[in-house]
Design a protein around this motif. Structure first.
Motif, mmCIF file in Angstrom:
data_model
loop_
_atom_site.group_PDB
_atom_site.id
_atom_site.type_symbol
_atom_site.label_atom_id
_atom_site.label_comp_id
_atom_site.label_asym_id
_atom_site.label_seq_id
_atom_site.Cartn_x
_atom_site.Cartn_y
_atom_site.Cartn_z
ATOM 1 N N ARG A 143 0.831 -1.218 0.000
ATOM 2 C CA ARG A 143 0.000 0.000 0.000
ATOM 3 C C ARG A 143 0.863 1.266 0.000
ATOM 4 N NH1 ARG A 143 -5.430 1.386 1.883
ATOM 5 N NH2 ARG A 143 -5.787 -0.765 2.562
ATOM 6 N N ASP A 214 1.490 11.612 -4.312
ATOM 7 C CA ASP A 214 1.362 10.997 -2.997
ATOM 8 C C ASP A 214 0.257 9.940 -3.064
ATOM 9 O OD1 ASP A 214 -1.180 12.294 -2.672
ATOM 10 O OD2 ASP A 214 -0.171 14.085 -1.942
ATOM 11 N N PRO A 215 -0.004 9.218 -1.986
ATOM 12 C CA PRO A 215 -0.985 8.122 -2.052
ATOM 13 C C PRO A 215 -2.445 8.550 -2.035
ATOM 14 C CG PRO A 215 0.663 7.753 -0.311
ATOM 15 C CD PRO A 215 0.767 9.183 -0.730
ATOM 16 N N TYR A 216 -2.707 9.852 -2.016
ATOM 17 C CA TYR A 216 -4.070 10.327 -1.798
ATOM 18 C C TYR A 216 -4.724 10.818 -3.083
ATOM 19 C CZ TYR A 216 -2.328 10.171 2.972
ATOM 20 O OH TYR A 216 -1.755 9.745 4.144
ATOM 21 N N VAL A 217 -6.064 10.765 -3.099
ATOM 22 C CA VAL A 217 -6.851 11.379 -4.164
ATOM 23 C C VAL A 217 -7.341 12.715 -3.626
ATOM 24 C CG1 VAL A 217 -8.849 11.176 -5.686
ATOM 25 C CG2 VAL A 217 -7.591 9.119 -5.004
ATOM 26 N N SER A 218 -6.903 13.800 -4.223
ATOM 27 C CA SER A 218 -7.318 15.120 -3.748
ATOM 28 C C SER A 218 -8.691 15.470 -4.301
ATOM 29 C CB SER A 218 -6.296 16.180 -4.155
ATOM 30 O OG SER A 218 -6.202 16.250 -5.577
ATOM 31 N N HIS A 221 -14.048 12.774 -3.963
ATOM 32 C CA HIS A 221 -13.843 11.459 -4.577
ATOM 33 C C HIS A 221 -14.568 10.395 -3.772
ATOM 34 C CE1 HIS A 221 -10.703 11.670 -1.455
ATOM 35 N NE2 HIS A 221 -10.779 10.342 -1.405
ATOM 36 N N GLN A 223 -14.597 6.525 -2.039
ATOM 37 C CA GLN A 223 -13.740 5.453 -1.558
ATOM 38 C C GLN A 223 -13.776 4.349 -2.614
ATOM 39 O OE1 GLN A 223 -13.246 8.026 0.700
ATOM 40 N NE2 GLN A 223 -12.205 6.300 1.688
ATOM 41 N N SER A 239 -8.485 3.325 -1.177
ATOM 42 C CA SER A 239 -8.464 4.706 -1.671
ATOM 43 C C SER A 239 -7.099 5.352 -1.486
ATOM 44 C CB SER A 239 -9.513 5.545 -0.930
ATOM 45 O OG SER A 239 -10.772 4.937 -0.981
ATOM 46 N N VAL A 240 -6.444 5.062 -0.362
ATOM 47 C CA VAL A 240 -5.106 5.605 -0.085
ATOM 48 C C VAL A 240 -4.095 4.551 -0.516
ATOM 49 C CG1 VAL A 240 -3.551 6.475 1.685
ATOM 50 C CG2 VAL A 240 -6.005 6.962 1.834
ATOM 51 N N TYR A 241 -3.328 4.868 -1.570
ATOM 52 C CA TYR A 241 -2.425 3.866 -2.136
ATOM 53 C C TYR A 241 -1.339 4.563 -2.943
ATOM 54 C CZ TYR A 241 -1.479 -1.057 -3.145
ATOM 55 O OH TYR A 241 -0.929 -2.319 -3.166
ATOM 56 N N ASP A 242 -0.091 4.165 -2.726
ATOM 57 C CA ASP A 242 1.023 4.713 -3.501
ATOM 58 C C ASP A 242 0.973 4.119 -4.914
ATOM 59 O OD1 ASP A 242 3.720 4.985 -4.677
ATOM 60 O OD2 ASP A 242 4.257 5.771 -2.708
#
Length: 372
Positions: A143, A214-218, A221, A223, A239-242
């Motif tokens: 992740r 970064d791992p986030y969707v700004s 959005h 999940q 949703s949070v993933y590199d």
């Protein structure tokens, strides 16, 4: 007079996909100046927060069309030769006779013969694409892993070749597009992400599209949920993933409106030249990651129902999210759809994905959106 976009039917069709088991999805369908945007279901299964048509989503391999367009721009400028061996540009990554045999074109249309690196980077997927012998553990393990693209490329290059260079059918491989990212950096002096952002995303005027750092969707959005063929039950939020595991092959974040705008401008010759478009629409047979033989061009593939108009575009999936964007050859009719669940099919006793009601409902929506 009956509208060319039947908004009531489109609304009913998208709701049918949600009822079939998709947590949430959203879409934009265009016919000339007419636009329909719709959404159904939830953006968060825990809170019940609804999806909306404006949401951003990870769009997977639709990224490949953006990367291919950026490469074709460099072909037009003379910095890249479409039929030049990749070894002339990146001898350290594809050395020796293989580097002399594999051309840039072969990377873009997946006829290089280079293997997919994914089963080597994700050990629990070692049998991929034979999904019955895979497991989802590596998805969690990686992740927050920051992959070096040259290491991933090395995994694909050193793995046994899946076909001879230029042979058909080709075999779809993300290794090809990581190499194209390195090629863009080599000839432009800036990262592939910066090159694609400046020359494609900004040129198309896309305000909600980015290659993440970064791992986030700004921004707003949904999940996103990965089921891995029923092996993750309930599906897990990724949703949070590199996204360094796919970079210029599949890391893009966008909206359905931006996707339609991009493909409309691309097919109108506003991103690359008409000569480049002709090359991009020159197809060869390629074996997809699902094991199906499809026609594939340079970052574009066609889709058509029997007796109907041809649409051009791309689809994509990553862990938990997916999208499909198709535009009719004349640019007038368009469809972009994003979903927040992936690999919802369970496996039968032979290890093959079983049909799911979501499949039929999505196919119905696609037909309605593309052909009315």
């Amino acid at each position: 007079m009956r509208n060319s976009l039947d908004t009531a039917e489109l609304t009913s069709a998208i709701e049918n996909v949600h009822r079939a088991g998709m947590p949430g999805l959203f879409a934009e369908v265009r016919d000339g100046d007419e636009v329909w945007r719709g959404a159904a279901g939830v953006a968060d299964t825990a809170t019940g927060r609804p999806v909306t048509p404006e949401m951003r989503n990870r769009v997977g391999s639709i990224t490949k069309t953006f990367t291919a367009a950026a490469v074709m721009q460099q072909v037009e400028s003379g910095r890249i030769g479409l039929d030049t061996p990749i070894g002339r540009y990146l001898p350290g990554l594809v050395p020796g006779a293989r580097g002399e045999a594999i051309t840039v074109r072969m990377l873009i249309n997946h006829t290089s013969g280079l293997a997919e690196y994914l089963p080597y980077a994700y050990p629990s997927l070692k049998a991929f694409p034979v999904v019955a012998d895979t497991g989802p553990q590596s998805l969690d393990d990686n992740r927050f892993t920051r992959f070096d693209p040259t290491e991933l490329i090395g995994m694909g290059v050193t793995a046994p070749a899946v076909s001879p260079p230029g042979g058909t059918p080709g075999v779809y491989s993300n290794t090809n597009y990581l190499l194209l990212g390195e090629l863009l950096q080599q000839v432009t002096g800036r990262s592939a992400a910066r090159c694609i952002t400046r020359n494609v995303i900004e040129r198309a005027g896309l305000r909600d599209t980015e290659l993440p750092v970064d791992p986030y969707v700004s921004g707003p959005h949904a999940q996103i949920y990965e089921a891995w063929f029923g092996m993750i039950d309930p599906p897990r939020d990724f949703s949070v993933y590199d996204m360094s595991w796919v970079g210029p092959a599949a890391a893009l974040i966008s909206t359905v409106a931006d996707l339609n705008r991009f493909f409309r401008k691309l097919l109108a010759g506003e991103i690359v030249s008409q000569a480049s478009l002709t090359e991009m629409r020159r197809t060869v047979p390629v074996v997809s990651q699902e094991g199906k033989v499809i026609d594939y061009g340079l970052g574009l593939h066609p889709m058509a129902a029997p007796g109907q108009s041809v649409f051009w575009g791309h689809g994509g999936t990553v862990w938990g999210a997916g999208a499909l964007s198709m535009t009719r050859a004349d640019g007038r009719r368009q469809m972009s759809v994003a979903v927040n669940l992936q690999r919802w099919n369970r496996l039968d006793s032979a290890g093959r994905p079983q049909p799911h009601p979501i499949d039929a409902a999505l196919a119905d929506f696609y037909r309605l959106a593309m052909y009315g």
